[in-house]
Design a protein around this motif. Structure first.
Motif, short mmCIF file in Angstrom:
data_model
loop_
_atom_site.label_atom_id
_atom_site.label_comp_id
_atom_site.label_asym_id
_atom_site.label_seq_id
_atom_site.Cartn_x
_atom_site.Cartn_y
_atom_site.Cartn_z
N ALA A 46 0.74 -1.18 -0.22
CA ALA A 46 -0.01 -0.09 0.05
C ALA A 46 0.90 1.17 0.18
N LYS A 47 2.15 1.23 0.65
CA LYS A 47 2.85 2.60 0.65
C LYS A 47 3.48 2.49 -0.56
N GLU A 48 3.84 1.61 -1.36
CA GLU A 48 4.45 1.66 -2.69
C GLU A 48 3.29 2.17 -3.69
N PHE A 49 2.30 1.71 -3.59
CA PHE A 49 1.11 2.12 -4.56
C PHE A 49 0.85 3.66 -4.33
N ALA A 50 0.81 3.88 -2.83
CA ALA A 50 0.34 5.39 -2.45
C ALA A 50 1.53 6.26 -3.33
N GLU A 51 2.83 5.89 -3.01
CA GLU A 51 3.89 6.69 -3.74
C GLU A 51 3.57 7.07 -5.23
N LEU A 52 3.40 5.88 -5.94
CA LEU A 52 3.22 6.06 -7.26
C LEU A 52 1.74 6.70 -7.53
N ALA A 53 0.84 6.80 -6.82
CA ALA A 53 -0.18 7.51 -7.01
C ALA A 53 -0.22 8.84 -6.45
N GLY A 54 0.46 9.07 -5.89
CA GLY A 54 0.75 10.71 -5.01
C GLY A 54 -0.13 11.05 -4.09
N CYS A 55 -0.63 9.97 -3.23
CA CYS A 55 -1.41 10.19 -2.01
C CYS A 55 -0.89 9.51 -0.86
N SER A 56 -1.65 9.50 0.25
CA SER A 56 -1.11 9.02 1.43
C SER A 56 -1.57 7.14 1.40
N PRO A 57 -0.74 6.51 2.31
CA PRO A 57 -1.18 5.26 2.28
C PRO A 57 -2.49 4.98 2.99
N GLU A 58 -2.77 6.02 3.98
CA GLU A 58 -4.01 6.05 4.63
C GLU A 58 -5.14 5.94 3.59
#
Length: 329
Positions: A46-58
């Motif tokens: 989820a952390k990696e996906f959030a970084e790619l998406a430009g949003c928070s892991p939460e």
């Protein structure tokens, strides 16, 4: 037609039909479940996906958990059955709101309680959570809008019934604020007066000025019922003070008239009043102590007691003189 326009239209149509499910699917097929290693799947954390998406892991995890709840209900496939890029049939957009909670606070004990209360009121939990997370906005709405203030008051009263600590805090606030203390005293007096009228109308009995409880005459009870019906017709937000005072004063006057109109009752009223006064005076004297009289003695005290003794002797003489004119029994 431009391919770019067509692509936008298709993507818009997907979102219009499925709402958050489209984004939930992106997360579900791309984020690996907890406990699964990176070697077992091409999915990412989820952390990696959030970084790619430009949003928070939460934010990513809120979509993840919404999908997980829906999968448990059989609406969508479980994470393990999905691969990156895979398409599946999605539920309708309006169903999404029952699974997705847009605020991380909803996962806390406080958030859960707010969400449950919102569902009980028939509103979306997200709305209630949004208000709870912005108390300044809530305060502004209450200060600016009477209808919002009334809704807040109603909710607070409901909460007070189950929260003794809040009851005590509010009571302290009231007694420490002069205007509120006066308002409470005024409302309490009005409620007592309405209670007096209601007692006559519903029980058919009334207390006289001397404290006797008697059966109310028919016309007095009817007058009490008339006033009570007028009071019950008032709107909840109407001031009852003036109406309550008028009804109370009217009933008090009628009670006095009823006593005076009945010779036997009038005599009993005077007798009751006399005994009540005598009992109070007796109690006062019984509470006096003179063990240390020398410490507070003044000549004026003796003079006053002698005057009182003379007045009592006069009363006794008058009563004894009237005994001959009064039948025995």
């Amino acid at each position: 037609m431009s391919d770019l326009v067509a692509r936008d239209a298709r993507e818009f149509g997907v979102y219009a039909r499925t709402g958050g499910w489209a984004f939930g699917l992106m997360v579900a097929r791309s984020v690996r479940p907890g406990g699964q290693s990176a070697d077992e799947t091409p999915k990412v954390s989820a952390k990696e996906f959030a970084e790619l998406a430009g949003c928070s892991p939460e934010r990513v995890m809120r979509y993840y958990k919404a999908w997980d709840r829906a999968a448990d209900d059989g609406l969508v496939p479980h994470f393990e059955a999905l691969a990156p890029g895979q398409e599946v049939e999605l539920p309708d957009a309006d169903v999404w709101l029952g699974y997705y909670v847009s605020r991380s606070s909803a996962t806390s004990e406080r958030g859960t309680a707010i969400a449950e209360a919102a569902e009980a009121e028939g509103i979306r939990p997200t709305k209630a959570l949004e208000v709870a997370e912005n108390p300044t906005a809530l305060r502004a709405a209450i200060l600016a809008d009477p209808s919002t203030a009334r809704a807040a008051r109603s909710a607070l009263l409901d909460r007070l019934r189950e929260d003794p600590e809040l009851q005590a805090e509010l009571a302290r606030d009231v007694v420490r604020t002069d205007d509120l203390k006066k308002a409470v005293a005024t409302e309490s007096r009005a409620a007592d007066r309405i209670g007096y009228v209601r007692q006559i109308a519903e029980s058919g009995q009334v207390k006289t000025p001397a404290g006797q409880t008697i059966d109310a005459p028919v016309d007095l009870r009817q007058e009490a019922e008339r006033h009570l019906s007028l009071l019950d017709e008032l709107e909840e937000d109407e001031d009852t003070g003036e109406w309550a005072t008028e009804a109370y004063d009217t009933m008090k006057s009628l009670v006095v008239e009823a006593v005076e109109a009945d010779p036997e009752l009038r005599v009993q009223e005077r007798r009751t009043k006399f005994y009540s006064s005598l009992q109070r005076a007796t109690k006062v004297f019984e509470e006096l102590t003179f063990d240390d009289a020398q410490e507070f003695y003044e000549d004026d005290m003796v003079q006053r007691l002698e005057d009182l003794q003379s007045a009592i002797a006069t009363c006794i003489t008058a009563l004894r003189g009237s005994r001959g004119n009064h039948p025995e029994g």
